[in-house]
Every structure is written in C-alpha cells, then in structure tokens.
Scaffold this motif. Structure first.
Motif, PDB file in Angstrom:
ATOM      1  N   LEU A  88      38.978  55.287   3.321  1.00 20.07           N
ATOM      2  CA  LEU A  88      37.995  54.477   2.616  1.00 20.07           C
ATOM      3  C   LEU A  88      38.282  53.013   2.870  1.00 20.07           C
ATOM      4  O   LEU A  88      39.371  52.621   3.276  1.00 20.07           O
ATOM      5  CB  LEU A  88      38.042  54.771   1.110  1.00 20.07           C
ATOM      6  CG  LEU A  88      37.784  56.241   0.728  1.00 20.07           C
ATOM      7  CD1 LEU A  88      37.975  56.405  -0.769  1.00 20.07           C
ATOM      8  CD2 LEU A  88      36.387  56.661   1.130  1.00 20.07           C
ATOM      9  N   GLY A  89      37.286  52.210   2.580  1.00 22.69           N
ATOM     10  CA  GLY A  89      37.481  50.770   2.702  1.00 22.69           C
ATOM     11  C   GLY A  89      37.681  50.314   4.127  1.00 22.69           C
ATOM     12  O   GLY A  89      38.372  49.349   4.389  1.00 22.69           O
ATOM     13  N   THR A  90      37.075  50.992   5.087  1.00 14.57           N
ATOM     14  CA  THR A  90      37.249  50.626   6.481  1.00 14.57           C
ATOM     15  C   THR A  90      36.573  49.299   6.766  1.00 14.57           C
ATOM     16  O   THR A  90      35.458  49.070   6.368  1.00 14.57           O
ATOM     17  CB  THR A  90      36.657  51.701   7.394  1.00 14.57           C
ATOM     18  OG1 THR A  90      37.341  52.923   7.121  1.00 14.57           O
ATOM     19  CG2 THR A  90      36.813  51.340   8.854  1.00 14.57           C
ATOM     20  N   ALA A  91      37.274  48.450   7.510  1.00 17.99           N
ATOM     21  CA  ALA A  91      36.730  47.151   7.895  1.00 17.99           C
ATOM     22  C   ALA A  91      36.810  47.008   9.390  1.00 17.99           C
ATOM     23  O   ALA A  91      37.505  47.753  10.065  1.00 17.99           O
ATOM     24  CB  ALA A  91      37.519  46.022   7.208  1.00 17.99           C
ATOM     25  N   ALA A  92      36.115  46.035   9.914  1.00 19.83           N
ATOM     26  CA  ALA A  92      36.131  45.807  11.353  1.00 19.83           C
ATOM     27  C   ALA A  92      37.422  45.140  11.760  1.00 19.83           C
ATOM     28  O   ALA A  92      37.945  44.276  11.073  1.00 19.83           O
ATOM     29  CB  ALA A  92      34.950  44.927  11.741  1.00 19.83           C
ATOM     30  N   LEU A  93      37.956  45.545  12.911  1.00 19.78           N
ATOM     31  CA  LEU A  93      39.095  44.850  13.463  1.00 19.78           C
ATOM     32  C   LEU A  93      38.624  43.507  14.016  1.00 19.78           C
ATOM     33  O   LEU A  93      37.630  43.446  14.731  1.00 19.78           O
ATOM     34  CB  LEU A  93      39.726  45.682  14.580  1.00 19.78           C
ATOM     35  CG  LEU A  93      40.592  46.859  14.111  1.00 19.78           C
ATOM     36  CD1 LEU A  93      40.973  47.701  15.316  1.00 19.78           C
ATOM     37  CD2 LEU A  93      41.828  46.384  13.405  1.00 19.78           C
ATOM     38  N   PRO A  94      39.343  42.454  13.751  1.00 20.01           N
ATOM     39  CA  PRO A  94      38.893  41.143  14.217  1.00 20.01           C
ATOM     40  C   PRO A  94      39.104  40.972  15.705  1.00 20.01           C
ATOM     41  O   PRO A  94      39.958  41.603  16.319  1.00 20.01           O
ATOM     42  CB  PRO A  94      39.793  40.182  13.431  1.00 20.01           C
ATOM     43  CG  PRO A  94      41.038  40.977  13.183  1.00 20.01           C
ATOM     44  CD  PRO A  94      40.576  42.403  12.975  1.00 20.01           C
TER      45      PRO A  94
ATOM     46  N   GLY B 102      43.524  47.402   5.642  1.00 22.47           N
ATOM     47  CA  GLY B 102      44.380  46.462   6.343  1.00 22.47           C
ATOM     48  C   GLY B 102      45.248  47.066   7.422  1.00 22.47           C
ATOM     49  O   GLY B 102      46.016  46.337   8.064  1.00 22.47           O
ATOM     50  N   ARG B 103      45.148  48.365   7.670  1.00 25.99           N
ATOM     51  CA  ARG B 103      45.985  49.012   8.684  1.00 25.99           C
ATOM     52  C   ARG B 103      45.116  49.699   9.733  1.00 25.99           C
ATOM     53  O   ARG B 103      44.033  50.205   9.410  1.00 25.99           O
ATOM     54  CB  ARG B 103      46.907  50.047   8.036  1.00 25.99           C
ATOM     55  CG  ARG B 103      47.956  49.436   7.107  1.00 25.99           C
ATOM     56  CD  ARG B 103      48.807  50.508   6.476  1.00 25.99           C
ATOM     57  NE  ARG B 103      48.018  51.391   5.625  1.00 25.99           N
ATOM     58  CZ  ARG B 103      48.522  52.431   4.969  1.00 25.99           C
ATOM     59  NH1 ARG B 103      49.810  52.729   5.091  1.00 25.99           N
ATOM     60  NH2 ARG B 103      47.750  53.182   4.206  1.00 25.99           N
ATOM     61  N   PRO B 104      45.582  49.740  10.988  1.00 26.04           N
ATOM     62  CA  PRO B 104      44.788  50.399  12.023  1.00 26.04           C
ATOM     63  C   PRO B 104      44.772  51.909  11.840  1.00 26.04           C
ATOM     64  O   PRO B 104      45.790  52.524  11.509  1.00 26.04           O
ATOM     65  CB  PRO B 104      45.498  50.011  13.317  1.00 26.04           C
ATOM     66  CG  PRO B 104      46.915  49.746  12.911  1.00 26.04           C
ATOM     67  CD  PRO B 104      46.830  49.166  11.529  1.00 26.04           C
ATOM     68  N   VAL B 105      43.612  52.483  12.037  1.00 26.02           N
ATOM     69  CA  VAL B 105      43.445  53.935  12.047  1.00 26.02           C
ATOM     70  C   VAL B 105      42.666  54.307  13.296  1.00 26.02           C
ATOM     71  O   VAL B 105      41.593  53.761  13.556  1.00 26.02           O
ATOM     72  CB  VAL B 105      42.712  54.443  10.791  1.00 26.02           C
ATOM     73  CG1 VAL B 105      42.417  55.933  10.905  1.00 26.02           C
ATOM     74  CG2 VAL B 105      43.551  54.169   9.555  1.00 26.02           C
ATOM     75  N   TYR B 106      43.224  55.227  14.054  1.00 23.98           N
ATOM     76  CA  TYR B 106      42.598  55.685  15.293  1.00 23.98           C
ATOM     77  C   TYR B 106      41.941  57.036  15.071  1.00 23.98           C
ATOM     78  O   TYR B 106      42.471  57.880  14.336  1.00 23.98           O
ATOM     79  CB  TYR B 106      43.647  55.784  16.410  1.00 23.98           C
ATOM     80  CG  TYR B 106      44.207  54.444  16.809  1.00 23.98           C
ATOM     81  CD1 TYR B 106      43.688  53.748  17.889  1.00 23.98           C
ATOM     82  CD2 TYR B 106      45.244  53.859  16.078  1.00 23.98           C
ATOM     83  CE1 TYR B 106      44.191  52.506  18.248  1.00 23.98           C
ATOM     84  CE2 TYR B 106      45.751  52.617  16.425  1.00 23.98           C
ATOM     85  CZ  TYR B 106      45.222  51.943  17.515  1.00 23.98           C
ATOM     86  OH  TYR B 106      45.714  50.704  17.853  1.00 23.98           O
TER      87      TYR B 106
ATOM     88  N   VAL C 238      37.723  58.135  21.757  1.00 20.07           N
ATOM     89  CA  VAL C 238      38.729  57.525  20.884  1.00 20.07           C
ATOM     90  C   VAL C 238      38.197  56.180  20.418  1.00 20.07           C
ATOM     91  O   VAL C 238      37.540  55.460  21.178  1.00 20.07           O
ATOM     92  CB  VAL C 238      40.071  57.329  21.627  1.00 20.07           C
ATOM     93  CG1 VAL C 238      41.112  56.664  20.714  1.00 20.07           C
ATOM     94  CG2 VAL C 238      40.610  58.657  22.145  1.00 20.07           C
ATOM     95  N   ASN C 239      38.475  55.821  19.165  1.00 24.04           N
ATOM     96  CA  ASN C 239      38.118  54.493  18.671  1.00 24.04           C
ATOM     97  C   ASN C 239      39.139  54.052  17.644  1.00 24.04           C
ATOM     98  O   ASN C 239      39.983  54.849  17.205  1.00 24.04           O
ATOM     99  CB  ASN C 239      36.707  54.482  18.080  1.00 24.04           C
ATOM    100  CG  ASN C 239      35.969  53.187  18.387  1.00 24.04           C
ATOM    101  OD1 ASN C 239      36.574  52.122  18.456  1.00 24.04           O
ATOM    102  ND2 ASN C 239      34.664  53.274  18.570  1.00 24.04           N
ATOM    103  N   CYS C 240      39.083  52.777  17.272  1.00 22.09           N
ATOM    104  CA  CYS C 240      40.057  52.184  16.363  1.00 22.09           C
ATOM    105  C   CYS C 240      39.340  51.411  15.270  1.00 22.09           C
ATOM    106  O   CYS C 240      38.423  50.628  15.548  1.00 22.09           O
ATOM    107  CB  CYS C 240      40.981  51.246  17.148  1.00 22.09           C
ATOM    108  SG  CYS C 240      42.285  50.491  16.149  1.00 22.09           S
ATOM    109  N   PHE C 241      39.762  51.640  14.023  1.00 21.15           N
ATOM    110  CA  PHE C 241      39.213  50.940  12.860  1.00 21.15           C
ATOM    111  C   PHE C 241      40.380  50.395  12.033  1.00 21.15           C
ATOM    112  O   PHE C 241      41.530  50.775  12.241  1.00 21.15           O
ATOM    113  CB  PHE C 241      38.383  51.881  11.994  1.00 21.15           C
ATOM    114  CG  PHE C 241      37.252  52.553  12.716  1.00 21.15           C
ATOM    115  CD1 PHE C 241      36.026  51.931  12.865  1.00 21.15           C
ATOM    116  CD2 PHE C 241      37.425  53.818  13.263  1.00 21.15           C
ATOM    117  CE1 PHE C 241      34.987  52.554  13.535  1.00 21.15           C
ATOM    118  CE2 PHE C 241      36.393  54.453  13.938  1.00 21.15           C
ATOM    119  CZ  PHE C 241      35.170  53.813  14.070  1.00 21.15           C
TER     120      PHE C 241
END
Length: 437
Positions: free
Chosen positions: A23-29, A99-103, A92-95
């Motif tokens: 939850l709370g996924t945000a875009a990687l800058p 505040g932490r990366p999740v692949y 594969v993608n990264c989110f």
C-alpha cells in the motif's frame, strides 16, 4: 510501460543459465544523474546499418554474463524439477512502497505437465522483492483463496468468483475443450502497473482461447488482488476483430494481442502490437470509443514484418517504442549471411527474436528509424531500478532459431534481466550494455 521521468518502475556457450498487501505506493523519483547530464560522458551511437532493416548481431548486444542475470524467483512445486521458473515474455518493474523499493515480476508460465504455454496454461503468477537480487517471493494470495496455489493472482479457473456486478472471468476467457486439442485456454504476456493508487494487470488471452486478444484487470486490494475484469472486456477483448493468427482460430475470434499500458500524469493509454494505441476512459473501465484506433507514426521496414510485444517507455524526455522482431537469415549474392528483419520467405530462417526500438519527441510519433537494442531479447520491457540503473528483460525464445537448438533449449524461457545504457541527451539511444562503450 513506464514513464521513468515520473517513476522507476559471448562466448555463445557461456551465456547465462540460468510482498503482499503493498500500500501507499509512490513513484520513484528521477535520479540526479538524469537531472544533471551536461557534464557526463555518454557512450556513442553506433552508425545505422544500411539498408534499413538489417539486424545487428554483434555479441555486444547479447545478454551476457557481464551484463545480465536470471532472477532467483521463488519456486512453485512445478518448478522444482527444472530448478527455476519457466517463463516467457518476462516483465519486471520497480515501485516505491512506504519509501522503500519494491520490485514486481510476472510473465507467461506453463501448467504442470505441459511443455509450453499452450493449448492451455493456468493463469497469471506474480512475485515481489525488495531488490533485484531478491529474495523474490510469490505474492501471498492465501488470504484471498485459502488452500489454493500461492502467487496465482488470476486464472480462467476463477470463474466461480463471478458475482452480479463483479466479473472476474468472462465467458470468452473460460477453459473449453475440443477434439483437436483437448483442454484449451491460455493467458499470455501479463504486465503489472500501479496507477492512481490502484493495481492493474494487462494481459492477453492466447491463440487457444474462445476469443484471442488483450484485456485488463483491476485489483480491489494490493498487488496480490483480488482482481476483477474491467467492464470493457465483459464481452470481448479490446478493439475490433482482425484477420490473423493460426488457421485453427475461428473467424471473428482474433483481436489485437499483446496489450500493454502506458501512463503519464493522470492519463493512460493501451498500446497494441500492430501499430495501434487507444486512450483509456477516465474511469479506466474501457478505452475511449472510436471508429478506428489511432496508429503510431513509425518508419516501417520495406517490407514490414510481423511485429509483437509493443511497449512505450519514456526516458530523458524522449519516448521509446520497443517491439519484438524475428531476425531471419538468408544468403547474400556473394555467399555471405544476411541478417535482417525480413518477413518469412523462401531461403529465410528464423535466427533470433530481437528487441528493436525507435525514439520520438512525442508519444504518437513520428518515431525514428528502428535499431537493434538487444539480440535475442524480444518481447520485453524497459525499467529503472531504485538506484537509477536502466534494465531490460529477456527470456530466450525456445520456439525457433538459436535458442531452439537442442543443445540450448534447456536454458530457454528464463526470467532474465540485462543492463541497458543510454547514449545521452544528444544520442538518445538505448542499447543492451555494450563492452568498452
């Protein structure tokens, strides 16, 4: 598809062998390296091959031991004999999650006892990880379907979950049987996307389905689901029927395959393999109705072969249109071997399923001439990891050509990733990471 400005989503015999409730996924800058490019030295563009349509086969563009690896995905019971996950169309993608990366990883897989992904397979599986190196775990679906196979987020067998006003599996997606193939119904090339605080899966019902074509699911929870079908796919895949596919497909059943999703800001588009795209409605339940789907402005080969796996990726302010093309060999007049993205024909043999790409200033185009971005890396996607490194996926197509050779086929259908290099704001090309460039 990824807008990376807004999120981060050989030796030929020595080629590599081989969190639920997010939850709370945000875009990687965008990274500082992308933002400050003026002083950096970039690798150079290779000159275009002439005539247009020749394929670049140099080993620098192969996934190799020094630029790629196979993702160590958690094994399911069916994978233990092989020792890894059998996967085509690796995605594969990264989110960023809290505040932490999740692949996220997914792809076309096969059912127990089936040699490939047809005439039926058993749905879409998903893995997540805090880093590319792992640990890669199947998403925890046991809270949704206690006792069912972990990690399976959608399947035609979920038809019993349909309820009034909530469809999970449409009639055209259900399993069926005939005298020629027996059990039929396969799902191909899934992608996972996060858009406007919701998780989506875009995938394709394959050649052995009642209707063949692209569809979209939306999660009512995290990436593990539960997923339901969007309303625009209750009766059919996206778009109108087209002519195509194997001879056993019934007339009118074949639609646009290999659907993908591109998002930018608050807008989203469906991207299709045969030069088409469509804007999604604001509610994401269907594409905007139109008499004819718009087409990308491309520079086709002459003649244009059949292309698959279209994918749009934005990087460095440019749009990259990625497609899969068969590199076919033939013989030149002087007896040398010609490698080119030719259609099938007498004297032509499938060699490699390559990734080709073109670049544009706008989503619609016009796009530049295409170039070879990766040898044997067709039907893939680009993404950026949490450190700003560009990657592409690959799977080594076992159907024909180089990887179909009996001496190599055991190392095919892999969840592979390979580093990608950018030639900077002046060159604006992407290549599989080359040596000494």
């Amino acid at each position: 598809m990824t807008d990376s400005n807004k999120r981060l989503t050989v030796d030929r015999r020595s080629l590599l062998a081989g969190a639920a409730g997010l939850l709370g996924t945000a875009a990687l800058p965008a990274t500082a390296a992308q933002a400050n490019t003026s002083m950096k030295r970039y690798p150079s563009n290779w000159p275009d091959l002439e005539p247009y349509g020749l394929a670049d086969t140099r080993l620098d563009l192969w996934p190799r031991e020094d630029n790629s690896f196979i993702l160590p995905l958690e094994l399911r019971p069916r994978d233990k004999e092989l020792g890894r996950v059998w996967m085509r169309d690796t995605y594969v993608n990264c989110f960023v999650v809290r505040g932490r990366p999740v692949y996220v990883a997914t792809g076309t897989t096969r059912a127990t006892g089936i040699a490939g992904a047809a005439p039926w397979n058993d749905g879409v599986f998903m893995w997540t990880s805090p880093s590319l190196r792992g640990p890669w775990k199947l998403v925890d679906t046991t809270g949704i379907r206690p006792g069912a196979e972990k990690g399976k987020v959608w399947s035609p067998e979920f038809v019993d979950e349909n309820r009034p006003g909530r469809m999970v599996v449409a009639p055209w997606q259900e399993y069926w049987h005939d005298d020629q193939f027996g059990k039929r119904g396969d799902v191909w090339a899934p992608e996972v996307h996060y858009f406007r605080d919701k998780w989506y899966i875009v995938a394709c019902m394959g050649d052995h389905s009642h209707k063949v074509g692209s569809f979209m699911l939306v999660s009512e929870g995290g990436p593990e689901g539960p997923y339901r079908l969007v309303q625009g796919n209750y009766d059919k895949p996206f778009g109108d029927p087209v002519i195509g596919g194997p001879s056993f497909i019934l007339p009118g059943a074949y639609h646009h395959i290999d659907g993908s999703l591109y998002t930018e800001g608050d807008d989203a588009w469906l991207v299709l393999h045969n030069n088409l795209y469509a804007k999604f409605r604001d509610d994401m339940e269907d594409i905007v109705p139109t008499t004819d789907l718009p087409q990308f402005q491309q520079r086709p080969y002459a003649p244009e072969p059949y292309l698959e796996g279209a994918y749009v990726f934005k990087y460095g302010g440019k749009y990259f249109l990625l497609q899969a093309a068969w590199n076919r060999t033939s013989t030149n007049a002087d007896g040398s071997t010609r490698y080119a993205y030719d259609p099938p024909g007498t004297g032509r043999a499938q060699y490699h399923y390559d990734a080709v790409v073109a670049v544009s200033d706008t989503f619609e185009g016009p796009y530049s001439k295409r170039w070879t971005v990766g040898v044997g890396a067709g039907h893939n996607n680009f993404f950026v990891d949490h450190g700003g490194q560009l990657w592409a996926t690959f799977f080594r197509n076992p159907r024909f050509g180089y990887w179909a050779d009996p001496s190599r086929v055991a190392d095919t259908a892999v969840p592979g990733i390979v580093r990608v290099e950018w030639t900077g704001p002046k060159g604006n090309r992407l290549y599989v990471q080359r040596r000494n460039h």
